[in-house]
Design a protein around this motif. Structure first.
Motif, mmCIF file in Angstrom:
data_model
loop_
_atom_site.group_PDB
_atom_site.id
_atom_site.type_symbol
_atom_site.label_atom_id
_atom_site.label_comp_id
_atom_site.label_asym_id
_atom_site.label_seq_id
_atom_site.Cartn_x
_atom_site.Cartn_y
_atom_site.Cartn_z
ATOM 1 N N ALA A 324 0.827 -1.208 0.000
ATOM 2 C CA ALA A 324 0.000 0.000 0.000
ATOM 3 C C ALA A 324 0.864 1.263 0.000
ATOM 4 C CB ALA A 324 -0.926 -0.011 1.211
ATOM 5 N N MET A 329 -1.393 4.210 -1.530
ATOM 6 C CA MET A 329 -2.813 4.045 -1.204
ATOM 7 C C MET A 329 -2.952 3.479 0.198
ATOM 8 S SD MET A 329 -3.754 0.634 -3.474
ATOM 9 C CE MET A 329 -3.653 1.517 -5.013
ATOM 10 N N THR A 330 -4.175 3.360 0.668
ATOM 11 C CA THR A 330 -4.401 2.787 1.988
ATOM 12 C C THR A 330 -4.373 1.263 1.905
ATOM 13 O OG1 THR A 330 -6.808 2.706 1.709
ATOM 14 C CG2 THR A 330 -5.864 4.744 2.610
ATOM 15 N N GLU A 331 -4.101 0.630 3.053
ATOM 16 C CA GLU A 331 -4.012 -0.826 3.096
ATOM 17 C C GLU A 331 -5.316 -1.482 2.671
ATOM 18 O OE1 GLU A 331 -3.198 -4.299 6.433
ATOM 19 O OE2 GLU A 331 -2.482 -2.250 6.810
ATOM 20 N N SER A 332 -6.437 -0.889 3.024
ATOM 21 C CA SER A 332 -7.734 -1.465 2.683
ATOM 22 C C SER A 332 -7.995 -1.463 1.176
ATOM 23 C CB SER A 332 -8.856 -0.706 3.395
ATOM 24 O OG SER A 332 -8.846 0.671 3.015
ATOM 25 N N ASP A 333 -7.267 -0.611 0.450
ATOM 26 C CA ASP A 333 -7.442 -0.551 -1.006
ATOM 27 C C ASP A 333 -6.680 -1.649 -1.746
ATOM 28 O OD1 ASP A 333 -9.108 1.668 -0.928
ATOM 29 O OD2 ASP A 333 -7.429 3.086 -0.951
ATOM 30 N N ALA A 335 -6.599 -4.995 -2.584
ATOM 31 C CA ALA A 335 -7.495 -6.149 -2.582
ATOM 32 C C ALA A 335 -6.724 -7.456 -2.807
ATOM 33 C CB ALA A 335 -8.558 -5.989 -3.661
ATOM 34 N N THR A 338 -6.251 -8.380 -6.397
ATOM 35 C CA THR A 338 -5.232 -7.578 -7.070
ATOM 36 C C THR A 338 -3.859 -8.209 -6.893
ATOM 37 O OG1 THR A 338 -6.505 -5.550 -6.689
ATOM 38 C CG2 THR A 338 -4.174 -5.294 -7.237
#
Length: 381
Positions: A324, A329-333, A335, A338
């Motif tokens: 991330a 980006m954020t860790e939650s993004d 997936a 991905t």
């Protein structure tokens, strides 16, 4: 150079392990894995085959790099030379000449393709029915006697690179199933993913047909042997401590260490530290790795950096944080799918799965380059 100097470092324990496994009846097939330049072909030609011959086997050596486009031809050549029928001196001379050709004649590139000294053009040639019939007839003749046969198939993962080769793989599987009491097989491979595709996939023609052994890394015994050989060949003595440090500098790759020693025999020098540094500069693939790296997607770069630095498995929380940050980006993004898609693109060419969630580099040199090029802090790249 003294013609009687034996530069080969014997691996007696490994030889005994292979032949005792066959003798026990536990298995009639074994797979030997090692990255390129680590000495698996030399082990087969100089250790396993001569000892197997002494113990009553008829050894047959086949390299699928002899003709990458047509593996049937490789198998035919191996059967024709049937080196178990040669005298000891003939076998030794043949092994020396063939190993020399292997050093110059082929290797697997980082993209998984075969690089050969001769230009290979055209499509891969699928086995024809007549070819397989001829092979079967030759094997039936060899196996009709009382002598056990040891079939050594070098760089066998090449058979998994094209579906056109599957008839030959099925042929080998049938041959093994029908001759378990007389035919013993050693596969070797330098691609973990290639071996996985050949043996571990449920639909693979050779599904679960072999147990894998990783070629043990050489250590101080190998270094001492090479220094003794150097001393015999030149009447010059090298520092053991410096030589051991040089071996580790070369990531304990026997082929590279021997190349340094051979260069020093010819040049007359005794400073192995300087000779090793020059060799590293001469063989540096940094420019090629930089070019390859620039063509990768950011997510692919991030995953390779994670695995190169042994941070964690690519799906682990720590790895996700690293990825991330790398991608901004954020860790939650980040997936799961991905990561999975990127791993699938990297697989075979760069990475290979060894067990669930665990991945390794196919090319150790590239792993080292990635690890050294990028610190653990992804913001510093």
């Amino acid at each position: 150079m003294n013609a009687h100097v034996d530069w080969h470092f014997p691996r007696r324990e490994l030889t005994d392990q292979f032949l005792s496994t066959f003798a026990s009846g536990v298995s009639n097939t074994l797979t030997l894995f090692a990255p390129r330049r680590m000495g698996k072909t030399e082990f087969i030609l100089f250790d396993l085959i001569p000892e197997a011959h002494e113990q009553g086997y008829r050894p047959i050596y086949v390299s699928f790099w002899d003709n990458p486009r047509n593996p049937v031809t490789c198998l035919k050549k191996g059967l024709e030379r049937s080196i178990g029928e040669m005298t000891w001196l003939e076998r030794r001379r043949w092994a020396n000449s063939h190993l020399g050709a292997l050093k110059l004649g082929g290797e697997v590139g980082i993209d998984g393709t075969v690089k050969a000294s001769a230009e290979v053009s055209g499509r891969n040639i699928p086995p024809q029915e007549d070819d397989l019939s001829q092979l079967r007839s030759r094997f039936e003749t060899l196996l009709s006697g009382k002598m056990k046969t040891l079939l050594c198939l070098d760089e066998v993962q090449h058979l998994a690179t094209d579906r056109a080769f599957e008839p030959l793989v099925f042929f080998l599987r049938t041959l093994l199933d029908e001759n378990r009491d007389k035919l013993y097989v050693v596969y070797t491979g330098s691609s973990r993913d290639g071996l996985y595709r050949l043996f571990n996939r449920r639909k693979a023609p050779l599904f679960r047909s072999s147990s894998q052994i990783d070629l043990p890394e050489l250590g101080s015994g190998f270094v001492k042997h090479m220094l003794d050989a150097f001393d015999q060949a030149t009447a010059r003595t090298l520092s053991y401590t410096s030589a051991l440090n040089a071996f580790h500098t070369l990531n304990r790759v026997p082929r590279d260490f021997r190349a340094v020693i051979e260069g020093m025999v010819l040049s007359g020098e005794t400073d192995i530290t300087s000779a090793t540094e020059r060799y590293r500069q001469f063989t540096n693939d940094a420019d090629e790795y930089e070019k390859i790296w620039s063509q990768l997607k950011p997510i692919e770069q991030a995953i390779l950096a994670v695995i190169a630095q042994d941070i964690a498995g690519p799906y682990h929380e720590e790895a996700r944080r690293f990825i991330a940050t790398w991608l901004g980006m954020t860790e939650s993004d980040v997936a799961t799918h991905t990561i999975q898609n990127a791993l699938n693109r990297l697989r075979g060419e760069f990475l290979a799965p060894v067990e669930k969630g665990v991945w390794v580099f196919e090319d150790l040199d590239f792993k080292i380059w990635v690890a050294e090029a990028f610190a653990k802090d992804p913001t510093e790249r």
